[in-house]
Design a protein around this motif. Structure first.
Motif, PDB file in Angstrom:
ATOM      1  N   ALA A  71      28.519  35.931  50.800  1.00  0.00           N
ATOM      2  CA  ALA A  71      29.667  35.072  51.083  1.00  0.00           C
ATOM      3  C   ALA A  71      29.437  34.406  52.425  1.00  0.00           C
ATOM      4  O   ALA A  71      28.809  34.981  53.315  1.00  0.00           O
ATOM      5  CB  ALA A  71      30.949  35.899  51.107  1.00  0.00           C
ATOM      6  N   LYS A  75      36.410  35.832  55.098  1.00  0.00           N
ATOM      7  CA  LYS A  75      37.516  35.654  54.157  1.00  0.00           C
ATOM      8  C   LYS A  75      37.013  35.699  52.703  1.00  0.00           C
ATOM      9  O   LYS A  75      37.589  36.388  51.863  1.00  0.00           O
ATOM     10  CB  LYS A  75      38.219  34.329  54.434  1.00  0.00           C
ATOM     11  N   LYS A  76      35.924  34.983  52.435  1.00  0.00           N
ATOM     12  CA  LYS A  76      35.355  34.982  51.077  1.00  0.00           C
ATOM     13  C   LYS A  76      34.763  36.352  50.736  1.00  0.00           C
ATOM     14  O   LYS A  76      34.855  36.812  49.600  1.00  0.00           O
ATOM     15  CB  LYS A  76      34.330  33.870  50.938  1.00  0.00           C
ATOM     16  N   GLN A  79      37.540  38.648  49.771  1.00  0.00           N
ATOM     17  CA  GLN A  79      37.971  38.351  48.402  1.00  0.00           C
ATOM     18  C   GLN A  79      37.035  39.002  47.385  1.00  0.00           C
ATOM     19  O   GLN A  79      37.484  39.581  46.395  1.00  0.00           O
ATOM     20  CB  GLN A  79      38.041  36.842  48.170  1.00  0.00           C
ATOM     21  N   CYS A  80      35.719  38.924  47.638  1.00  0.00           N
ATOM     22  CA  CYS A  80      34.744  39.561  46.737  1.00  0.00           C
ATOM     23  C   CYS A  80      34.978  41.065  46.668  1.00  0.00           C
ATOM     24  O   CYS A  80      34.964  41.653  45.585  1.00  0.00           O
ATOM     25  CB  CYS A  80      33.318  39.302  47.220  1.00  0.00           C
TER      26      CYS A  80
END
Length: 158
Positions: A71, A75-76, A79-80
């Motif tokens: 990522a 933040k990403k 999420q993962c």
């Protein structure tokens, strides 16, 4: 030897010297680890915003047999992780990233109850950066570029 604070945090060192080309080179023995079972088939979440460093790190880890999800920021990556908390065995994170930095990402993981090993991988290993990441919940911090041997040395997957 020059030193200056980097705008994005951490420090920048410049080393200048004169050198001569030598034809009589003696190569020191290099320790090569042939047992890659420590990382083979491990599922790793990598949070790294620099595309080149991300690509090189993914290549190193996948060549050793790891399964890597990457990522471009914390933040990403969060999420993962939240999509499937059982999907990963290890989390590697940079510190300086947009959207959510490594401190915030690590703290959010620990707040969510994440017990996985979290290893910070950063160029900012001098000063408060390393201490702050450990205080946020990281287990270890490795300098960039890191080697597989350094990663094996901080993990206890035997």
């Amino acid at each position: 030897l020059g030193h200056e604070e980097a705008v994005e945090g951490g420090s920048r060192f410049t080393l200048s010297f004169d050198a001569e080309i030598c034809d009589d080179v003696v190569h020191a023995p290099v320790e090569i680890r042939t047992d890659l079972s420590d990382i083979s088939n491990k599922r790793i979440l990598l949070a790294e915003d620099n595309e080149i460093i991300q690509s090189v790190t993914v290549k190193i880890l996948t060549t050793a047999g790891a399964l890597v999800t990457s990522a471009c920021d914390g933040k990403k990556a969060l999420q993962c992780y939240l999509e499937d908390r059982q999907k990963f065995d290890l989390i590697l994170t940079d510190i300086m990233m947009p959207e959510m930095n490594g401190y915030e990402f690590t703290a959010a993981l620990r707040h969510d109850g994440c017990k996985l090993p979290i290893v910070g991988v950063t160029a900012a290993t001098i000063g408060e950066e390393q201490k702050r990441l450990l205080e946020a919940g990281a287990d270890h911090v490795l300098p960039k570029p890191f080697s597989l041997k350094a990663l094996y040395d901080v993990l206890d997957w035997n």
